[in-house]
Design an enzyme around this catalytic site. Structure first.
Site, mmCIF file in Angstrom:
data_model
loop_
_atom_site.group_PDB
_atom_site.id
_atom_site.type_symbol
_atom_site.label_atom_id
_atom_site.label_comp_id
_atom_site.label_asym_id
_atom_site.label_seq_id
_atom_site.Cartn_x
_atom_site.Cartn_y
_atom_site.Cartn_z
ATOM 1 N N ASP A 91 63.654 4.957 20.099
ATOM 2 C CA ASP A 91 63.668 5.943 19.015
ATOM 3 C C ASP A 91 62.279 6.519 18.793
ATOM 4 O OD1 ASP A 91 66.323 5.964 18.479
ATOM 5 O OD2 ASP A 91 66.240 4.570 16.797
ATOM 6 N N ASP A 116 75.107 14.193 17.405
ATOM 7 C CA ASP A 116 74.795 12.782 17.135
ATOM 8 C C ASP A 116 75.559 12.294 15.904
ATOM 9 O OD1 ASP A 116 72.853 10.326 16.631
ATOM 10 O OD2 ASP A 116 72.269 11.150 18.567
ATOM 11 N N ASP A 117 75.079 11.235 15.329
ATOM 12 C CA ASP A 117 75.700 10.547 14.189
ATOM 13 C C ASP A 117 76.021 11.519 13.037
ATOM 14 O OD1 ASP A 117 76.433 8.664 12.376
ATOM 15 O OD2 ASP A 117 74.528 7.582 12.358
ATOM 16 N N CYS A 153 72.667 3.165 24.230
ATOM 17 C CA CYS A 153 71.578 3.268 23.263
ATOM 18 C C CYS A 153 71.774 2.108 22.306
ATOM 19 C CB CYS A 153 71.736 4.603 22.530
ATOM 20 S SG CYS A 153 70.676 4.812 21.089
ATOM 21 N N ARG A 156 71.513 -1.922 8.103
ATOM 22 C CA ARG A 156 71.852 -0.504 8.020
ATOM 23 C C ARG A 156 73.226 -0.328 7.340
ATOM 24 N NH1 ARG A 156 72.336 4.389 12.334
ATOM 25 N NH2 ARG A 156 70.666 5.658 11.505
ATOM 26 N N ASP A 172 76.086 4.017 20.864
ATOM 27 C CA ASP A 172 74.984 3.397 20.117
ATOM 28 C C ASP A 172 75.387 2.010 19.616
ATOM 29 O OD1 ASP A 172 72.514 3.220 18.893
ATOM 30 O OD2 ASP A 172 72.659 5.179 17.930
ATOM 31 N N TRP A 203 61.502 -2.485 17.259
ATOM 32 C CA TRP A 203 62.101 -1.163 17.159
ATOM 33 C C TRP A 203 60.979 -0.127 17.360
ATOM 34 C CZ3 TRP A 203 61.114 2.684 13.405
ATOM 35 C CH2 TRP A 203 61.907 3.841 13.578
HETATM 36 C C1 GLA Z 1 70.002 5.170 16.524
HETATM 37 C C2 GLA Z 1 69.713 5.961 17.767
HETATM 38 C C3 GLA Z 1 69.283 7.359 17.404
HETATM 39 C C4 GLA Z 1 70.370 8.023 16.600
HETATM 40 C C5 GLA Z 1 70.687 7.189 15.384
HETATM 41 C C6 GLA Z 1 71.892 7.738 14.649
HETATM 42 O O1 GLA Z 1 68.856 4.908 15.801
HETATM 43 O O2 GLA Z 1 68.752 5.322 18.551
HETATM 44 O O3 GLA Z 1 68.996 8.093 18.563
HETATM 45 O O4 GLA Z 1 71.498 8.205 17.396
HETATM 46 O O5 GLA Z 1 70.971 5.838 15.722
HETATM 47 O O6 GLA Z 1 72.240 6.990 13.547
#
Ligand code: GLA
Length: 729
Positions: free
Chosen positions: A548, A366-367, A526, A443, A478, A199
């Site tokens: 990341d 994003d998330d 992703c 996670r 993702d 990672w």
């Molecule tokens: C992963 C993606 C990040 C982001 C997070 C959100 O780690 O690579 O860019 O979107 O998830 O939880």
């Protein structure tokens, strides 16, 4: 057409612009043998390379030594259990529990163009661009047919291969391995070049000499993975970045894979690439077929640069699809590193307002926008907008963003489910797990069982509703954990070994629905950064989030490894905040921009909170993107220097196809007082053209620039960068 069959000699010859691939039919038993792959040959009578005249001779002449023959013959697609003790491309178990199998040549077909592999990402081409050879082999006792498929892309020097296994008997067959390709060659002191990491450290290069026995790279994680990559090159002795013979293979597949070499007692190499065999067993019922994913094979006599050029050209033209295939992508700003889970409509609109003024073209949320998700421990699977965070819903937010002249994009993690979600509470059996054993979380989430149609349908309906509810023009897909505890409540006991592959087929099905129902959508894949960066995913999304780790220095190695086999236009790269969130390093804003300009380009920071000097630099960076992106997307890429090797500086170059323009990006990782300027030799220019180096008032001929070079002065300080722009005078 690039494929010919010579009946008299029983030879197939596949030609691309610079390469030839030769297969021969041997002996009365019609064994299919690999004759040659490498530089283009004009002659087809190459069958002597099968060594049929040497002891132990062919079985028809020397039945008493059949096993010795099997043990050394270069089988084009070796199976198991009949005396070839090297690794088998095909492993089949019968209902009776036996494993011996020997498919031999039966018939063949040659046609223009190429077929789609059902359910799998497949490279494609017009009838004028490629032709296909399908060789059907058969094991009469097992009633098993094996179709070896080769598609020849002459222009790009790429041959794609895959295998289809059919059961035309009355009994079940259990497939334990179906490689997409197998290649036997004499060992020329090969070194294996592979990509590895973790990672936030994806696709670092590794080179190691082949030794006797097995070497390889693989994934058993249910995704191609951060750790290993579905790619391997074999470099013959003396091969370098610019010179020498190199063979490349990459899988057009995003799940488990195995790519391995075996050096034999006679110093021959057997090289195989295909679906991962850990946990794999496919039950082939009578009348059915199994389709192995595609392997993309290339050869170049011009070192790593040659292989890179072949793969870039091929992926651009014959893998990427959709509206954005060749198009400039909108410059995006993503709120992940800006806000993490703490955002609402107001905060996002503040970022968007500033960003729009600076020239940024799309806001990506994003998330954290759905269910009750304020941390990474809940709500995956519940894809409904959290109106507490986004009052007025998604449509209000998107309308406001659109009013600023910006596009809008959104994040999903479709394959996952949180134990704390309505979806999991309603369907606990939809998560991948072994009955009676608590499945491991990562996670705080489980993986949904995408081998089940109803699961894919349920997620599709939710995604479709979100995407139809507002003007969403981009999706980031993702996938933040690998598969484990492989068990599907939708499959009978004997089919549990099909789960990992069926899971991938479900993922592909959903991505296909997404891109075909929303053809204007820009999809970016992703996976916890770049854990699923492969040609399979590129068939659905023309760009993938690279890592990341957005630190400009760490990105040098990650982007070098990625760009070695994938076009720059596919590489998700953003300018992010400092100190960098992943590694804590401080680098100049300008340098972060130069590094991100090698990819899709965008921002991953809160523009309202970064230092004023940095913010003021954004319009300049935006202008650089508009100035250079056509070149980056369409030009030829060359690696000039690698900070991984020299520890001081990194340098890459892009040259336009017409050779009238070039861009050289130089990143000095470490400054140094006692170093003198570095002589940099450019590549890919026209030797007889004169080039002006912009802002430097220098005009030099292409041959001087390439063979003599220019001097790059040492800059004061670490992490400094520079772009040289060369334009034909
Ligand atoms: C992963 C993606 C990040 C982001 C997070 C959100 O780690 O690579 O860019 O979107 O998830 O939880």
């Amino acid at each position: 057409m690039g494929i010919k069959y010579f009946d008299e000699e029983g030879i197939f010859k596949l030609d691309t612009r610079n390469t030839s691939y030769v297969i021969g039919i041997a002996d009365e038993e019609k064994f299919l043998g690999h004759v040659y792959y490498g530089r283009r040959l004009e002659e087809h009578r190459m069958g002597y390379l099968l060594r049929l005249g040497e002891p132990p001779f062919v079985p028809s002449k020397n039945k008493g030594d059949r096993i010795s023959f099997m043990d050394s013959f270069p089988m084009e697609y070796p199976a198991q259990g009949v005396g070839d003790y090297r690794e088998a491309a095909l492993k089949v178990r019968t209902e009776g529990g036996h494993r011996a199998c020997l498919p031999v040549y039966m018939s063949h077909e040659i046609f223009k163009g190429k077929k789609k592999i059902p359910g799998l990402p497949t490279s494609f081409g017009e009838e004028s661009e490629c032709s296909t050879l399908e060789i059907t082999c058969r094991d009469a006792l097992l009633n098993l047919t094996v179709v070896l498929s080769y598609s020849v892309f002459e222009e790009q020097d790429v041959i794609t291969r895959h295998t289809v296994v059919g059961n035309d008997g009355q009994e079940k067959l259990y497939l334990e391995n179906v490689s997409s390709m197998s290649l036997d060659m004499d060992n020329r002191e090969f070194e294996a070049l592979t990509l590895h990491g973790s990672w936030a450290r994806e696709r670092h290069k590794q080179r190691r000499k082949l030794g006797i026995g097995y070497q390889g790279t693989s994934s058993g994680r249910g995704e191609s993975g951060h750790q290993n990559h579905p790619f391997m090159a074999l470099m013959a002795a003396g091969c370098t970045q610019e010179h020498g013979e190199i063979y490349g293979v990459q899988m057009m597949y995003s799940g488990n894979f195995d790519i391995r070499t075996e050096v034999s007692q006679f110093n021959s190499v057997r090289w195989q690439a295909g679906i991962g065999t850990r946990d794999f067993c496919w039950v082939l019922v009578p009348g059915e077929k199994f389709y192995a994913p595609e392997a993309l094979l290339t050869f170049s006599a011009e070192g790593i640069d040659g292989m890179t050029a072949n793969y870039h050209g091929f992926i651009r033209k014959h893998v990427l699809r959709g509206k954005y295939k060749d198009k400039k992508r909108p410059i995006l700003i993503n709120n992940w590193e800006a806000t993490y889970f703490e955002f609402n409509t107001e905060k996002l609109l503040n970022i968007a307002k500033q960003a729009a003024e600076l020239g940024i073209e799309m806001l990506v949320m994003d998330d954290g926008w759905f269910g009750k998700r304020n941390l990474d421990n809940c709500s995956l699977g519940d894809w409904t907008v959290n109106e507490e965070k986004l009052p007025g819903g998604l449509s209000h937010l998107v309308e406001e963003v659109n009013k600023l002249g910006m596009k809008f994009g959104i994040w999903f993690e479709p394959e996952m489910v949180s134990p704390d979600s309505d979806l999991y509470r309603a369907h606990p059996d939809w998560a991948i797990a072994v009955p009676g054993r608590e499945a491991g979380m990562a996670r705080t989430q489980y993986v949904l069982d995408f081998s089940r149609e109803e699961v894919v349908d349920c997620i599709w309906k939710q995604m479709e509703a979100v995407l139809k509810s507002a003007n969403v023009e981009y999706v980031k897909w993702d996938m933040n954990r690998p598969l484990s505890d492989l068990g599907s409540s939708g499959l009978p006991a004997e089919k549990q070994g099909e789960l990992a592959h069926r899971y991938m087929l479900g993922v592909y099905e959903l991505q296909e629905r997404l891109v075909s129902n929303f053809p204007d959508l820009l999809l970016e894949n992703c996976s916890g950064g770049g854990a699923r960066y492969d040609a399979g995913m590129l068939y659905y999304s023309p760009q993938i989030w690279c890592s990341d780790d957005t630190d400009a220095v760490e990105r040098l190695a990650i982007q070098e490894g990625t760009a070695m086999i994938y076009p720059l236009s596919t590489m998700g790269a953003h300018v992010s905040d400092c100190p960098n969130h992943a590694v804590g390093r401080i680098t100049p804003f300008e340098t972060r921009g130069y590094v991100a300009l090698a990819g899709t380009f965008g921002y991953e920071l809160d523009v309202t909170r970064i230092p004023k000097e940095d913010r003021e630099m954004i319009p300049e960076q935006v202008a650089l993107y508009h100035k250079y992106n056509d070149l980056v997307r369409e030009g030829d890429y060359y690696r000039l220097e690698s900070a991984q090797d020299n520890h001081l500086f990194d340098c890459w170059q892009v040259v336009s196809k017409d050779k009238k323009e070039s861009m050289v990006t130089w990143i000095q990782v470490l400054g140094g007082a006692s170093r003198h300027s570095r002589n940099l030799r450019l590549k890919g220019l026209a030797p007889d053209k004169y080039y002006r180096i912009e802002n430097e008032d220098v005009v030099l001929r292409g041959d001087s620039l390439m063979y003599a070079g220019i001097c790059m002065p040492v800059m004061s300080g670490d992490f400094k960068g520079k772009i040289l722009h060369l334009v034909e005078e």
